[in-house]
Design a protein around this motif. Structure first.
Motif, PDB file in Angstrom:
ATOM      1  N   LYS A 194     122.756 -75.219  59.775  1.00 23.33           N
ATOM      2  CA  LYS A 194     121.949 -76.436  59.902  1.00 23.33           C
ATOM      3  C   LYS A 194     122.112 -77.095  61.269  1.00 23.33           C
ATOM      4  N   ALA A 195     123.063 -76.618  62.071  1.00 19.87           N
ATOM      5  CA  ALA A 195     123.191 -77.110  63.445  1.00 19.87           C
ATOM      6  C   ALA A 195     122.129 -76.498  64.355  1.00 19.87           C
ATOM      7  N   TYR A 196     121.457 -75.437  63.894  1.00 20.94           N
ATOM      8  CA  TYR A 196     120.496 -74.721  64.735  1.00 20.94           C
ATOM      9  C   TYR A 196     119.076 -74.747  64.176  1.00 20.94           C
ATOM     10  N   VAL A 197     118.943 -74.896  62.864  1.00 21.23           N
ATOM     11  CA  VAL A 197     117.619 -74.979  62.239  1.00 21.23           C
ATOM     12  C   VAL A 197     117.626 -76.115  61.225  1.00 21.23           C
ATOM     13  N   GLU A 198     116.466 -76.706  61.002  1.00 19.72           N
ATOM     14  CA  GLU A 198     116.359 -77.816  60.061  1.00 19.72           C
ATOM     15  C   GLU A 198     116.577 -77.334  58.628  1.00 19.72           C
ATOM     16  N   PRO A 199     117.383 -78.043  57.852  1.00 15.26           N
ATOM     17  CA  PRO A 199     117.534 -77.686  56.436  1.00 15.26           C
ATOM     18  C   PRO A 199     116.182 -77.669  55.725  1.00 15.26           C
ATOM     19  N   GLY A 200     116.004 -76.686  54.856  1.00 12.53           N
ATOM     20  CA  GLY A 200     114.774 -76.589  54.084  1.00 12.53           C
ATOM     21  C   GLY A 200     113.603 -75.963  54.805  1.00 12.53           C
ATOM     22  N   THR A 201     113.833 -75.374  56.002  1.00 10.54           N
ATOM     23  CA  THR A 201     112.715 -74.826  56.784  1.00 10.54           C
ATOM     24  C   THR A 201     112.729 -73.302  56.887  1.00 10.54           C
ATOM     25  N   ILE A 202     113.732 -72.653  56.309  1.00  6.08           N
ATOM     26  CA  ILE A 202     113.861 -71.198  56.416  1.00  6.08           C
ATOM     27  C   ILE A 202     113.498 -70.562  55.076  1.00  6.08           C
ATOM     28  N   ASP A 203     112.760 -69.461  55.143  1.00  8.33           N
ATOM     29  CA  ASP A 203     112.287 -68.808  53.921  1.00  8.33           C
ATOM     30  C   ASP A 203     113.191 -67.672  53.453  1.00  8.33           C
ATOM     31  N   THR A 204     113.803 -66.955  54.387  1.00  9.15           N
ATOM     32  CA  THR A 204     114.696 -65.853  54.026  1.00  9.15           C
ATOM     33  C   THR A 204     115.860 -65.798  55.003  1.00  9.15           C
ATOM     34  N   VAL A 205     117.067 -65.627  54.470  1.00  9.97           N
ATOM     35  CA  VAL A 205     118.258 -65.383  55.298  1.00  9.97           C
ATOM     36  C   VAL A 205     118.828 -64.033  54.883  1.00  9.97           C
ATOM     37  N   ILE A 206     119.046 -63.162  55.866  1.00  8.92           N
ATOM     38  CA  ILE A 206     119.528 -61.806  55.607  1.00  8.92           C
ATOM     39  C   ILE A 206     120.967 -61.663  56.100  1.00  8.92           C
ATOM     40  N   PHE A 207     121.833 -61.179  55.210  1.00  7.54           N
ATOM     41  CA  PHE A 207     123.196 -60.782  55.569  1.00  7.54           C
ATOM     42  C   PHE A 207     123.279 -59.272  55.368  1.00  7.54           C
ATOM     43  N   SER A 208     123.035 -58.510  56.412  1.00  6.51           N
ATOM     44  CA  SER A 208     123.043 -57.055  56.301  1.00  6.51           C
ATOM     45  C   SER A 208     124.361 -56.504  56.832  1.00  6.51           C
ATOM     46  N   SER A 209     125.256 -56.178  55.914  1.00  3.33           N
ATOM     47  CA  SER A 209     126.574 -55.623  56.245  1.00  3.33           C
ATOM     48  C   SER A 209     127.330 -56.520  57.222  1.00  3.33           C
ATOM     49  N   ILE A 210     127.227 -57.833  57.001  1.00  2.68           N
ATOM     50  CA  ILE A 210     127.889 -58.779  57.906  1.00  2.68           C
ATOM     51  C   ILE A 210     128.868 -59.694  57.182  1.00  2.68           C
ATOM     52  N   LEU A 211     128.673 -59.931  55.882  1.00  2.00           N
ATOM     53  CA  LEU A 211     129.581 -60.837  55.176  1.00  2.00           C
ATOM     54  C   LEU A 211     131.016 -60.315  55.186  1.00  2.00           C
ATOM     55  N   HIS A 212     131.187 -58.990  55.101  1.00  2.48           N
ATOM     56  CA  HIS A 212     132.556 -58.461  55.116  1.00  2.48           C
ATOM     57  C   HIS A 212     133.215 -58.674  56.480  1.00  2.48           C
ATOM     58  N   GLU A 213     132.412 -58.741  57.547  1.00  2.00           N
ATOM     59  CA  GLU A 213     132.985 -59.034  58.861  1.00  2.00           C
ATOM     60  C   GLU A 213     133.397 -60.502  58.958  1.00  2.00           C
ATOM     61  N   LEU A 214     132.563 -61.394  58.428  1.00  2.00           N
ATOM     62  CA  LEU A 214     132.950 -62.804  58.397  1.00  2.00           C
ATOM     63  C   LEU A 214     134.224 -62.973  57.570  1.00  2.00           C
ATOM     64  N   TYR A 215     134.269 -62.319  56.422  1.00  2.00           N
ATOM     65  CA  TYR A 215     135.438 -62.362  55.536  1.00  2.00           C
ATOM     66  C   TYR A 215     136.698 -61.890  56.266  1.00  2.00           C
ATOM     67  N   SER A 216     136.555 -60.840  57.072  1.00  2.10           N
ATOM     68  CA  SER A 216     137.712 -60.216  57.712  1.00  2.10           C
ATOM     69  C   SER A 216     138.155 -60.913  58.989  1.00  2.10           C
ATOM     70  N   TYR A 217     137.209 -61.396  59.786  1.00  7.43           N
ATOM     71  CA  TYR A 217     137.537 -61.865  61.130  1.00  7.43           C
ATOM     72  C   TYR A 217     137.630 -63.381  61.277  1.00  7.43           C
ATOM     73  N   ILE A 218     136.857 -64.119  60.494  1.00 10.19           N
ATOM     74  CA  ILE A 218     136.734 -65.556  60.741  1.00 10.19           C
ATOM     75  C   ILE A 218     137.769 -66.326  59.927  1.00 10.19           C
ATOM     76  N   PRO A 219     138.707 -66.985  60.588  1.00 11.00           N
ATOM     77  CA  PRO A 219     139.675 -67.793  59.829  1.00 11.00           C
ATOM     78  C   PRO A 219     138.983 -69.023  59.240  1.00 11.00           C
ATOM     79  N   PHE A 220     139.089 -69.203  57.948  1.00 12.15           N
ATOM     80  CA  PHE A 220     138.570 -70.406  57.297  1.00 12.15           C
ATOM     81  C   PHE A 220     139.766 -71.210  56.822  1.00 12.15           C
ATOM     82  N   GLU A 221     139.898 -72.415  57.382  1.00 14.14           N
ATOM     83  CA  GLU A 221     141.075 -73.246  57.130  1.00 14.14           C
ATOM     84  C   GLU A 221     142.353 -72.459  57.413  1.00 14.14           C
TER      85      GLU A 221
END
Length: 390
Positions: A194-221
């Motif tokens: 939502k820092a880059y696009v207005e909430p409620g304005t996107i029709d499709t978001v694709i995560f193609s073999s990327i969630l496992h990279e976020l899970y593995s690399y991005i520290p959350f808290e």
């Protein structure tokens, strides 16, 4: 400043470590500072030098000087490129120059990585059947294959690629200019769309073999290999969706039942050393194995598959694959997790799983995959396809 190039596999490569640090330095420096001779005081490890030579009075020579510590650390990054120490070396460099630690770049082999990602067009194309609406975001667009597919097969859509990696964004901007594409790319954080696009304005978001990279690399808290990172990414996407919009997920899965075990017989002598090395280096969880015969082990099925995903890719990909956990939910726990985190507005309209093409063929000459009694069995499903509608 020492050379901006170095030899990589016999080819002259730009020293992208220095390039990244110079870009950050310049982003914090105004033209007025340069004209008035002021240095960037934000970091002690890089400064610019302006020189005017008497014989060339109409020419200004502008160069950069790294500190001795920075030069040594950059040299260490180059030397660590084929080692599990590589990510740690890069993060040390990020810390030295106060860059975000989650701005993960593959640096020296980004071109090879993007080329590999572009070979995945066939299975990415299957996701197009579930795209709705006009504005489509592709998270982690890699080499741009999904953006190209949307542009080619769904010409009424407006594709946007969002990636945290400066290397990826730069490569895609070059590709767009050279090939005349109409899609756009944005350097941005998947956990805060939502820092880059207005909430409620996107029709499709694709995560193609990327969630496992976020899970593995991005520290959350402060914690990597964290399901909360996946939850944050899904919530970020859900927040920008219009009513009726969709999230499309294609990613790795674990198999059920979790307690199932499999035997692996290796056909190559060095494979056991590969497994020992992998079990030592893998950061996602403890990899368990029991040696039951020469060149043969018994493993929990999901530990076996996690290892085999890396073994399939080979030595060149090891330094990155050993840091990624491909399967982080079983199919049933994934759908339950989605509904729990996104709430009653989320409706799962597609949930299926399959073995990705290529794994069986790639491993045929390397292993025999068996049940606990030693009977040859098929590899379990590796990949899921989930479509969530708002």
């Amino acid at each position: 400043m020492k050379t901006m190039y170095y030899d990589y596999k016999g080819a002259k490569k730009v020293n992208v470590y220095k390039k990244r640090m110079i870009e950050k330095y310049l982003s914090e420096l105004a033209w007025a500072d340069i004209l008035e001779g002021r240095l960037n005081q934000g970091n002690a490890h890089l400064k610019h030098i302006i020189e005017i030579k008497p014989l060339l009075p109409d020419t200004i020579f502008f160069t950069f000087q790294f500190s001795a510590a920075a030069e040594k650390l950059i040299e260490f990054c180059v030397e660590a490129e084929k080692s599990p120490l590589y990510e740690k070396a890069v993060l040390l460099l990020f810390d030295l120059f106060e860059l975000r630690r989650d701005a993960y770049d593959r640096f020296h082999n980004e071109e090879e990585y993007l080329a590999t990602m572009n070979q995945t067009a066939d299975y990415k194309k299957l996701m197009l059947d579930y795209v709705v609406g006009r504005r489509v975001i592709d998270i982690g667009p890699g080499g741009g294959v999904m953006l190209d597919l949307i542009e080619q097969y769904l010409p009424d859509k407006l594709p946007i690629g969002i990636d945290i990696s400066s290397n990826v964004i730069e490569a895609l901007e070059r590709k767009k200019q050279l090939e005349g594409h109409r899609w756009d790319v944005i350097k941005g954080d998947a956990l805060n769309l939502k820092a880059y696009v207005e909430p409620g304005t996107i029709d499709t978001v694709i995560f193609s073999s990327i969630l496992h990279e976020l899970y593995s690399y991005i520290p959350f808290e402060g914690k990597k290999f964290n399901h909360d990172t996946v939850a944050a990414a899904l919530q970020s996407a859900f927040d920008v969706l219009a009513p009726g919009g969709r999230i499309i997920i294609r990613d790795g899965i674990m198999t059920e039942p979790l307690a199932q075990k499999r035997r692996i017989r290796f056909f190559q002598d060095e494979a056991m050393e590969w497994l020992r090395r992998y079990a030592k280096d893998f950061e996602g969880r403890t990899i368990q194995y029991e040696i039951v015969a020469p060149n043969e082990v018994m493993m929990p099925v999901n530990d076996a598959m996690e290892f085999l995903y890396t073994y399939t890719w080979g030595e060149e990909a090891y330094v990155h694959e050993v840091q990624e956990q491909f399967g982080y939910f079983t199919p049933s726990t994934f759908t339950s997790f989605i509904l729990e985190k996104l709430g009653p507005q989320a409706n799962i309209v597609v949930s299926k799983h399959f073995l990705q093409d290529g794994y069986t063929e790639a491993l045929r000459d390397k292993i025999s995959f068996m049940d606990e009694e030693g009977n040859t069995v098929s590899l379990p499903d590796s990949t899921c396809l989930i479509v969530i509608e708002k």
